[in-house]
Design a protein around this motif. Structure first.
Motif, PDB file in Angstrom:
ATOM      1  N   THR A 104       0.828  -1.207   0.000  1.00 36.42           N
ATOM      2  CA  THR A 104       0.000   0.000   0.000  1.00 36.42           C
ATOM      3  C   THR A 104       0.866   1.261   0.000  1.00 36.42           C
ATOM      4  O   THR A 104       0.439   2.307  -0.481  1.00 36.42           O
ATOM      5  N   ALA A 105       2.086   1.154   0.520  1.00 38.25           N
ATOM      6  CA  ALA A 105       3.009   2.303   0.463  1.00 38.25           C
ATOM      7  C   ALA A 105       3.369   2.625  -0.983  1.00 38.25           C
ATOM      8  O   ALA A 105       3.539   3.801  -1.345  1.00 38.25           O
ATOM      9  N   GLU A 106       3.476   1.589  -1.832  1.00 37.87           N
ATOM     10  CA  GLU A 106       3.733   1.826  -3.252  1.00 37.87           C
ATOM     11  C   GLU A 106       2.580   2.600  -3.894  1.00 37.87           C
ATOM     12  O   GLU A 106       2.788   3.403  -4.805  1.00 37.87           O
ATOM     13  N   TRP A 107       1.358   2.341  -3.428  1.00 39.84           N
ATOM     14  CA  TRP A 107       0.210   3.065  -3.967  1.00 39.84           C
ATOM     15  C   TRP A 107       0.175   4.503  -3.453  1.00 39.84           C
ATOM     16  O   TRP A 107      -0.035   5.435  -4.210  1.00 39.84           O
ATOM     17  N   VAL A 108       0.378   4.649  -2.126  1.00 40.25           N
ATOM     18  CA  VAL A 108       0.247   5.957  -1.488  1.00 40.25           C
ATOM     19  C   VAL A 108       1.266   6.961  -2.026  1.00 40.25           C
ATOM     20  O   VAL A 108       0.962   8.141  -2.214  1.00 40.25           O
ATOM     21  N   ILE A 109       2.488   6.500  -2.276  1.00 33.03           N
ATOM     22  CA  ILE A 109       3.534   7.430  -2.722  1.00 33.03           C
ATOM     23  C   ILE A 109       3.166   8.073  -4.064  1.00 33.03           C
ATOM     24  O   ILE A 109       3.638   9.175  -4.393  1.00 33.03           O
ATOM     25  N   LYS A 110       2.301   7.436  -4.853  1.00 36.60           N
ATOM     26  CA  LYS A 110       1.925   7.952  -6.165  1.00 36.60           C
ATOM     27  C   LYS A 110       0.712   8.879  -6.118  1.00 36.60           C
ATOM     28  O   LYS A 110       0.313   9.438  -7.144  1.00 36.60           O
ATOM     29  N   LEU A 111       0.096   9.046  -4.941  1.00 36.37           N
ATOM     30  CA  LEU A 111      -1.078   9.910  -4.829  1.00 36.37           C
ATOM     31  C   LEU A 111      -0.685  11.382  -4.907  1.00 36.37           C
ATOM     32  O   LEU A 111       0.447  11.760  -4.591  1.00 36.37           O
ATOM     33  N   SER A 112      -1.638  12.203  -5.293  1.00 35.21           N
ATOM     34  CA  SER A 112      -1.401  13.642  -5.395  1.00 35.21           C
ATOM     35  C   SER A 112      -1.176  14.250  -4.012  1.00 35.21           C
ATOM     36  O   SER A 112      -1.693  13.733  -3.008  1.00 35.21           O
ATOM     37  N   PRO A 113      -0.437  15.369  -3.932  1.00 33.75           N
ATOM     38  CA  PRO A 113      -0.201  16.033  -2.640  1.00 33.75           C
ATOM     39  C   PRO A 113      -1.495  16.401  -1.910  1.00 33.75           C
ATOM     40  O   PRO A 113      -1.521  16.429  -0.673  1.00 33.75           O
ATOM     41  N   SER A 114      -2.560  16.657  -2.674  1.00 34.33           N
ATOM     42  CA  SER A 114      -3.821  17.051  -2.034  1.00 34.33           C
ATOM     43  C   SER A 114      -4.430  15.927  -1.195  1.00 34.33           C
ATOM     44  O   SER A 114      -5.299  16.180  -0.353  1.00 34.33           O
ATOM     45  N   LYS A 115      -3.970  14.703  -1.385  1.00 33.69           N
ATOM     46  CA  LYS A 115      -4.529  13.570  -0.634  1.00 33.69           C
ATOM     47  C   LYS A 115      -3.981  13.501   0.790  1.00 33.69           C
ATOM     48  O   LYS A 115      -4.447  12.689   1.590  1.00 33.69           O
ATOM     49  N   GLY A 116      -3.004  14.362   1.090  1.00 32.31           N
ATOM     50  CA  GLY A 116      -2.501  14.449   2.456  1.00 32.31           C
ATOM     51  C   GLY A 116      -1.025  14.113   2.563  1.00 32.31           C
ATOM     52  O   GLY A 116      -0.417  13.567   1.630  1.00 32.31           O
ATOM     53  N   ALA A 117      -0.450  14.469   3.706  1.00 34.59           N
ATOM     54  CA  ALA A 117       0.945  14.123   3.990  1.00 34.59           C
ATOM     55  C   ALA A 117       1.063  12.603   4.013  1.00 34.59           C
ATOM     56  O   ALA A 117       0.335  11.917   4.737  1.00 34.59           O
ATOM     57  N   LYS A 118       2.012  12.087   3.256  1.00 31.57           N
ATOM     58  CA  LYS A 118       2.115  10.634   3.084  1.00 31.57           C
ATOM     59  C   LYS A 118       2.888   9.998   4.232  1.00 31.57           C
ATOM     60  O   LYS A 118       4.011  10.389   4.538  1.00 31.57           O
TER      61      LYS A 118
END
Length: 366
Positions: A104-118
């Motif tokens: 899931t970290a592989e997915w989260v790192i690709k999310l836009s900045p607006s989705k929150g601090a990763k």
């Protein structure tokens, strides 16, 4: 804060799901806006479907079904209508977005900045042979705030990955599920263990220790629980009371039958059975995996070296031969260790870690 937790799967009774459920519930109690997001199961290929049919296992469903530790908790959660990965379209804008597993970290790192601090809530160092080890290791080098559940994991992040800004947010247990009244020793010396055939869980170490201790204590008994059928390659001792896939509300009674609980893990992210047993006033004999050094080191059991079934056997014999008064003293320490730190405490620590993630993100550290 608006906080999105990204889980690979929340429909299960795994210990990590239980911990995520309790942590998110208590964060919500503190006034945070929580959402759990997970994908539909991977869509099997036709070849995989035909193979399953040939083996008599039927057509593979992509739906998430079954019990979950989230059942009964009013925590918003959704399963998106597609297989992994989770993408921007699946999650709302938020202050923080949390990966809970290496994939899931592989997915989260690709999310836009607006989705929150990763952030990455690290529950284990997932470098087992059945995983793509190099991919799992690479996850820990991603530019995101890490949070670890044991000092062992904090140390790994520092020593192996060079990250020395990893807050510690230990797990704990639900005292409404795991509890027992004060008691004395069993009339017949009894030890217990969680049975798993997975090598790193170390059931073989606990079983060797039991057999060795039984040579000196012939009436020593074993109780165990697990989800698997006992394997001929890892047999349980004759006469073992084995509870296969017991109802969750009865597990406390298994712990409560024992003078000591055996924890033989070779590696572990945390080791929840340690605290579960201690909450049921059962001392733990364990190896220094996961959080065992911090927990058992307080005096509610005996810490033994990794792989050392002979040392574990000696500890079984020692505890079995204790006077009732001595055993009750150890039992009292075990109980105090398990109940002094609550999920409310964990939620407060996690909140501080999320605020750190937001601040570091604003400062351009990620």
């Amino acid at each position: 804060m608006k906080i999105t937790f990204v889980l690979a799967n929340w429909v299960s009774l795994f210990g990590a799901v239980r911990s995520n459920a309790m942590l998110t519930y208590h964060l919500q109690k503190r006034g945070h806006d929580i959402l759990i997001v997970s994908p539909r199961r991977h869509k099997p290929t036709l070849r995989e479907q035909f193979r399953s049919l040939r083996r008599g296992k039927g057509w593979i469903s992509t739906e998430r079904k079954g019990q979950s530790h989230f059942d009964g908790l009013d925590v918003p959660r959704i399963i998106v209508n597609h297989s992994p990965p989770i993408t921007d379209a699946d999650v709302p804008d938020a202050d923080v977005v949390v990966a809970t597993w290496w994939e899931t970290a592989e997915w989260v790192i690709k999310l836009s900045p607006s989705k929150g601090a990763k952030t990455h809530l690290i529950r284990h160092h997932e470098v087992h042979d059945y995983l793509p080890i190099e991919r799992a290791k690479a996850v820990h080098r991603l530019p995101m705030q890490k949070i670890a559940i044991s000092q062992w994991l904090v140390d790994i992040m520092a020593n192996e990955y060079g990250d020395r800004n990893v807050p510690l947010v230990p797990d704990t247990i639900d005292p409404k599920k795991y509890y027992a009244p004060p008691r004395g020793k069993q009339s017949v010396p009894t030890v217990g263990m969680m049975y798993r055939t997975t090598n790193w869980k170390g059931s073989d170490i606990s079983l060797k220790a039991f057999e060795l201790a039984k040579q000196e204590i012939p009436n020593l008994q074993m109780v165990a629980f697990g989800i698997e059928d006992p394997s001929p390659d890892l047999p349980l001792p004759p006469g073992t009371k084995y509870y296969q896939n017991p109802p969750q509300e009865t597990i406390k009674d298994v712990y409560g039958q024992c003078d000591a609980w055996l924890f033989g893990s070779r590696t572990e992210g945390f080791g929840r059975p340690i605290l579960e047993a201690m909450a049921c006033r059962t001392p733990v004999i364990g190896t220094p995996a996961g959080a065992a050094p911090e927990l058992i080191g307080q005096g509610g059991g005996r810490l033994v070296p990794l792989e050392d079934y002979e040392a574990m056997a000696k500890a079984i014999i020692e505890i079995s031969k204790m006077s009732n008064e001595q055993w009750q003293g150890m039992s009292k320490i075990a109980y105090k260790t398990a109940t002094d730190y609550t999920w409310d405490d964990a939620a407060e620590l996690c909140e501080k870690a999320f605020l750190m993630a937001i601040e570091r993100n604003k400062n351009g550290e990620f």
